[in-house]
Design a protein around this motif. Structure first.
Motif, PDB file in Angstrom:
ATOM      1  N   SER A 516       0.699  -1.194  -0.028  1.00 45.04           N
ATOM      2  CA  SER A 516      -0.008  -0.051  -0.039  1.00 45.04           C
ATOM      3  C   SER A 516       1.020   1.252  -0.015  1.00 45.04           C
ATOM      4  N   PRO A 517       0.402   2.450  -0.474  1.00 44.52           N
ATOM      5  CA  PRO A 517       1.116   3.644  -0.401  1.00 44.52           C
ATOM      6  C   PRO A 517       1.388   4.119   0.999  1.00 44.52           C
ATOM      7  N   ALA A 518       0.797   3.755   2.056  1.00 45.71           N
ATOM      8  CA  ALA A 518       1.136   4.103   3.445  1.00 45.71           C
ATOM      9  C   ALA A 518       2.256   3.285   3.825  1.00 45.71           C
ATOM     10  N   GLN A 519       2.605   2.072   3.446  1.00 45.80           N
ATOM     11  CA  GLN A 519       3.732   1.185   3.557  1.00 45.80           C
ATOM     12  C   GLN A 519       4.999   1.876   3.178  1.00 45.80           C
ATOM     13  N   LEU A 520       4.855   2.132   1.804  1.00 43.04           N
ATOM     14  CA  LEU A 520       5.675   2.895   1.058  1.00 43.04           C
ATOM     15  C   LEU A 520       6.314   4.044   1.580  1.00 43.04           C
ATOM     16  N   ASP A 521       5.156   5.004   2.054  1.00 38.14           N
ATOM     17  CA  ASP A 521       5.783   6.035   2.691  1.00 38.14           C
ATOM     18  C   ASP A 521       6.510   6.126   4.104  1.00 38.14           C
ATOM     19  N   LYS A 522       6.443   4.947   4.653  1.00 41.38           N
ATOM     20  CA  LYS A 522       7.055   4.804   5.899  1.00 41.38           C
ATOM     21  C   LYS A 522       8.671   4.541   5.645  1.00 41.38           C
ATOM     22  N   LEU A 523       9.077   4.128   4.656  1.00 39.66           N
ATOM     23  CA  LEU A 523      10.462   4.063   3.973  1.00 39.66           C
ATOM     24  C   LEU A 523      11.325   5.293   3.931  1.00 39.66           C
ATOM     25  N   VAL A 526      14.658   7.898  -1.247  1.00 35.96           N
ATOM     26  CA  VAL A 526      15.567   7.338  -1.899  1.00 35.96           C
ATOM     27  C   VAL A 526      16.547   8.740  -2.184  1.00 35.96           C
ATOM     28  N   PRO A 527      16.058   9.867  -2.360  1.00 36.62           N
ATOM     29  CA  PRO A 527      16.982  11.094  -2.356  1.00 36.62           C
ATOM     30  C   PRO A 527      17.870  11.148  -0.965  1.00 36.62           C
ATOM     31  N   ARG A 528      17.123  10.855   0.049  1.00 40.38           N
ATOM     32  CA  ARG A 528      18.003  11.030   1.343  1.00 40.38           C
ATOM     33  C   ARG A 528      18.891   9.816   1.729  1.00 40.38           C
ATOM     34  N   LEU A 529      18.676   8.705   1.151  1.00 42.99           N
ATOM     35  CA  LEU A 529      19.484   7.647   1.129  1.00 42.99           C
ATOM     36  C   LEU A 529      20.811   7.984   0.255  1.00 42.99           C
ATOM     37  N   ILE A 530      20.714   8.694  -0.699  1.00 41.06           N
ATOM     38  CA  ILE A 530      22.165   8.966  -1.944  1.00 41.06           C
ATOM     39  C   ILE A 530      22.291  10.327  -1.945  1.00 41.06           C
ATOM     40  N   ALA A 531      21.852  11.034  -0.497  1.00 42.87           N
ATOM     41  CA  ALA A 531      22.279  12.535  -0.804  1.00 42.87           C
ATOM     42  C   ALA A 531      23.851  12.509  -0.369  1.00 42.87           C
ATOM     43  N   ASP A 532      24.456  11.788   0.168  1.00 45.05           N
ATOM     44  CA  ASP A 532      25.903  11.806   0.477  1.00 45.05           C
ATOM     45  C   ASP A 532      27.047  11.046  -0.550  1.00 45.05           C
ATOM     46  N   VAL A 533      26.032  10.599  -1.539  1.00 47.15           N
ATOM     47  CA  VAL A 533      27.051   9.590  -2.675  1.00 47.15           C
ATOM     48  C   VAL A 533      27.574  10.683  -3.949  1.00 47.15           C
ATOM     49  N   ASP A 534      28.718  10.288  -3.883  1.00 49.35           N
ATOM     50  CA  ASP A 534      29.422  11.324  -5.193  1.00 49.35           C
ATOM     51  C   ASP A 534      29.523  10.391  -6.582  1.00 49.35           C
ATOM     52  N   VAL A 535      28.398  10.526  -7.346  1.00 45.62           N
ATOM     53  CA  VAL A 535      28.276   9.793  -8.606  1.00 45.62           C
ATOM     54  C   VAL A 535      29.531   9.949  -9.536  1.00 45.62           C
TER      55      VAL A 535
END
Length: 649
Positions: A516-523, A526-535
Motif C-alpha cells: 500500500s502507499p502508506a507502507q511505502l511512505d514509511k520508508l 531514496v534522495p535522502r539515502l543517496i544524498a551523500d553519494v558522489d556519483v
C-alpha cells in the motif's frame, strides 16, 4: 458477656488507623482487659488485631485471626490479608485478597502477588487501580501507583517477559520523585540500558537529599540507592568510582535485611583480594539467613546460590555441589529456558569434571548428556566446550540431536524450549560457521512456522531475524514466507519501520500489488539515502573489486621500487656447479632435454637420416598390409572361425 458500651466507644475513639501518634500499647492493654471478660466479642478481636498490626507484631495479629475463626476473618478481610502478607504467607494472602473487593484490599493483592513473583497479575491489578485514581485519594499518595507499577515492569523485564510490561518508555513523571527515579533506574537496568540507569540513580540520590524527610529517614532511603549505584558502576567498569562510593556505606547500618545481604555479597564479588576459599565460604554462610517476610526475588536468589556453589567448588566440595545441584535440577519436570535452572546445570557439569577442561571435560560430560537428554544447560555446556576446541563438526550434530529430542517430545512445553530464540540462535550460529546458508534459512523458517501457529506472543526478535534471512535467499517461496512474517510484525506494531522495509523488500518482486502507499511512505526516501553519494567519483573509480581480489592483485603487483631495481641473479651453491663450468660461456637452455629431442640435433649417417625422415610430421606414411576377415551376418555359434590356441610345451 458484652463489653460496656461506654468503654467500647472510648476505645474506638482512640483507635484511629490513620493516626501515627496513637498509643497502641495502651490501647492493646485496654483491649486485653476487655477480651478477658468477653473472649468471643468479634469487635474487640478486630480492634486488637489492628492494634497488633500497628505495633508491627504481625505474627501475634495472625494468631488473633486464627483464634477469632471465620467470623473475624470475614469481618476484617483487609487486615487478615495484610497479616498473611507481612508474615510471608503470600499465596494465602493473595487468595483472601482476590476473593474480596475494595481499593485497600486490591493494594494488598498487588503487593502479595508482587512478592510471590506473579508479576503479570500484579501489573493487571495496578493498571486497574490506576484507571480509577479518584477512589484512592483518601489514603494513598498520587505517586504510589506509578512507583509500584515501575517496580513490577522492571521485574517483568528481569523475568524476560518484557512483552507483558505496561510501560515500554519512561516519561517525565518518572523523574519527579526519588522513589520513581530509583524504580525507573531499576527498569533501565533490567532492559540493559546501563548508561541511562546511571543518570537516573544520580537524580534519585539528589532528589532524596533535597526532600523534606528527616535526616534519619533520608539515610535509610539513600542506602538502597547507593548500593544500586555501586553495583551499576562495577557493571560499567568504573571500579575506582565504585570503591570510592562503597566507603560511604556502612553495611551493618542498612535497615533492610535483603538489601544488607546483597550489599555484602556484592562486596565479596567486587573485592580483588585473593583469600582463603574456606574463609570466604564461612563469610557467605554467615550472611545468608533472611527473615521469612524479606526474601530475595528468584533472579537475585539464583545469583546468590551461584556464588555459594562457586565458593564450594573453590573449596574442593565437588561431590557435594554435584549432589545438591542435581537434586534441584531433578525437580524440573521438563526442559526449561530458566536461567536459574540452566545455571545449576553448568555448575553441576563443573562439579562432575572436577576442574578439568577441554577434551577431558567433554569425555566426562558426554555420558551425562545421555542420562539427562533434555537438560538445556548441560547440552549447551558441552557444545561450548567443543567450540572452545574449534571442533564445530562435533558441536553441530550434538545440538541437532538435542533439539530433535525436544521436537519429538510429547510434552508441548519442550516444543517451546526447542524453538526458543536462544537455542535457535545457537543452532543458526553453528550453521553459519560452517557456511550452511540453506540450513540457516530452514531452521529460522521452522521456528517461525511454530511460533506463528501458537496463540501466545511470539518472540519478535526471532521473527525479524527469520524474515531478514529469508529475504536474502531471493527464492519466491522464501520471499512469500518473509512477507507473511513482516505482515504479522506490522499488525503487532504499525510503527515498526524495520518491518515495513522488510515487507516492501519481500513483496516488491513477487506481489507488488500487496504493498500500500502508506507502507511505502514509511520508508526513507531514496534522495535522502543517496544524498551523500558522489556519483562522479564512483564513475571515475570504475568497477568495484572485491576485497579478496584486491588483496591478491596487490600481492602480485610489483612496487615502484621493485620496478626500478634489476632482478637479482639467483646464487647457485658451489656443490652444484660442474667442475669444467665456465661462467663467461652462455648456458644451453635445452641442456636438460635428451640430445635427440633438442632443436639443434641433426642425426648422422644413412640410418639416422632415414629414421629422422620417418618421424617428420606431415610426411608420407606407408600402411602395413594385413589379412582382412569377412563379416558374416546372422547368429551362430561364433567359435568356428577362431584359431585353436597352442598348448604349453
Amino acid at each position: 458477656m458484652a463489653a460496656n458500651s461506654g468503654d467500647l466507644s472510648a476505645l474506638l475513639a482512640q483507635l484511629d488507623l490513620d493516626d501515627g501518634n496513637a498509643d497502641h500499647d495502651k490501647i492493646l492493654q485496654a483491649l486485653n482487659a476487655h477480651l478477658a471478660k468477653s473472649k468471643n466479642d468479634v469487635n474487640l478481636q478486630h480492634m486488637r488485631a489492628v492494634a497488633l498490626l500497628k505495633l508491627d507484631r504481625f505474627d501475634d495479629a495472625l494468631r488473633q485471626f486464627e483464634q477469632g475463626g471465620d467470623k473475624l476473618k470475614q469481618k476484617a478481610p483487609l487486615e487478615y490479608a495484610y497479616a498473611l502478607y507481612k508474615t510471608g504467607k503470600l499465596e494465602e494472602a493473595s487468595k483472601v485478597a482476590s476473593g474480596n473487593s475494595g481499593r485497600g484490599i486490591n493494594h494488598v493483592l498487588a503487593q502479595a502477588t508482587y512478592r510471590s513473583e506473579n508479576f503479570q497479575l500484579a501489573s493487571d491489578v495496578y493498571h486497574k487501580l490506576a484507571s480509577r485514581p479518584q477512589d484512592g485519594q483518601a489514603f494513598e499518595s498520587p505517586n504510589d501507583i506509578n512507583i509500584n507499577s515501575l517496580a513490577v515492569d522492571a521485574q517483568l523485564h528481569w523475568q524476560s517477559n518484557g512483552a507483558l510490561s505496561k510501560k515500554n518508555k519512561l516519561g517525565r513523571e518518572d523523574m519527579e520523585a526519588f522513589e520513581t527515579a530509583y524504580n525507573a533506574a531499576c527498569f533501565s537496568i533490567s532492559r540493559g540500558e546501563l548508561a541511562q540507569a546511571e543518570v537516573l540513580l544520580k537524580r534519585a540520590r539528589d532528589l532524596c537529599l533535597a526532600s523534606e524527610l528527616s535526616e534519619e529517614d533520608k539515610k535509610a532511603e539513600l542506602m538502597p540507592i547507593v548500593i544500586q549505584q555501586i553495583y551499576l558502576l562495577n557493571q560499567l567498569g568504573k571500579t575506582e568510582e565504585a570503591e570510592r562510593l562503597a566507603t560511604e556505606v556502612s553495611i551493618p547500618e542498612v535497615p533492610d535485611a535483603s538489601t544488607r545481604h546483597i550489599a555484602q555479597m556484592n562486596g565479596f564479588a567486587s573485592s580483588g583480594q585473593t583469600e582463603n576459599p574456606y574463609l570466604s565460604k564461612r563469610k557467605l554462610d554467615s550472611t545468608s539467613h533472611l527473615p521469612r517476610n524479606d526474601r530475595l526475588f528468584a533472579f537475585q536468589q539464583s545469583l546468590m546460590d551461584h556464588n555459594n556453589y562457586i565458593s564450594e567448588l573453590q573449596s574442593n566440595k565437588h561431590e557435594g555441589v554435584a549432589r545438591s545441584t542435581l537434586s534441584k535440577i531433578s525437580t524440573q519436570p521438563t526442559s526449561t529456558t530458566s536461567f536459574a535452572t540452566n545455571a545449576l546445570s553448568v555448575l553441576n557439569a563443573a562439579a562432575n569434571t572436577k576442574g578439568l577442561s577441554g577434551r577431558s571435560a567433554i569425555k566426562q560430560l558426554l555420558p551425562l548428556v545421555h542420562r539427562r537428554p533434555r537438560d538445556v544447560g548441560l547440552a549447551l555446556t558441552v557444545v561450548q566446550l567443543y567450540c572452545q576446541e574449534s571442533n564445530y563438526g562435533a558441536a553441530t550434530p550434538l545440538l541437532e540431536n538435542f533439539l530433535k529430542r525436544l521436537e519429538d517430545s510429547a510434552d508441548s512445553r519442550d516444543h517451546d524450549v526447542r524453538f526458543s530464540p536462544g537455542l535457535v540462535a545457537a543452532q543458526v550460529a553453528l550453521y553459519a560457521k560452517a557456511g550452511r546458508k540453506a540450513a540457516v534459512r530452514s531452521e529460522l523458517a521452522k521456528a517461525t512456522d511454530y511460533w506463528r501457529q501458537q496463540t501466545k506472543n511470539p518472540p519478535i526478535s526471532l521473527l525479524m531475524a527469520a524474515g531478514i534471512h529469508l529475504i536474502e535467499s531471493h527464492q519466491p517461496e522464501d520471499l512469500e514466507k518473509a512477507g507473511e512474517i513482516f505482515s504479522s510484525l506490522l499488525e503487532n506494531d504499525p510503527n515498526d519501520h524495520a518491518a515495513a522495509a522488510g515487507l516492501v523488500a519481500a513483496f516488491a518482486t513477487t506481489h507488488p500489488e500487496k504493498l500500500s502507499p502508506a507502507q511505502l511512505d514509511k520508508l526513507t526516501p531514496v534522495p535522502r539515502l543517496i544524498a551523500d553519494v558522489d556519483v562522479d567519483a564512483l564513475e571515475s573509480a570504475g568497477i568495484a573489486t572485491p576485497p579478496y581480489l584486491q588483496h591478491q592483485a596487490a600481492a602480485k603487483r610489483p612496487s615502484p621500487k621493485e620496478k626500478e631495481q634489476p632482478a637479482k641473479k639467483k646464487k647457485v651453491r658451489q656443490s652444484r656447479i660442474p667442475k669444467e663450468f665456465d661462467p663467461n660461456k652462455k648456458v644451453d637452455p635445452e641442456r636438460w632435454l635428451p640430445m635427440k629431442d633438442r632443436s639443434y640435433y641433426r642425426p648422422k649417417g644413412k640410418k639416422g637420416k632415414k629414421r629422422d625422415a620417418g618421424l617428420t610430421q606431415g610426411g608420407f606414411v606407408e600402411e602395413p598390409k594385413t589379412n582382412q576377415a569377412q563379416v558374416a551376418t546372422g547368429s551362430g555359434g561364433g567359435g568356428q572361425g577362431k584359431k585353436k590356441k597352442k598348448g604349453k610345451k
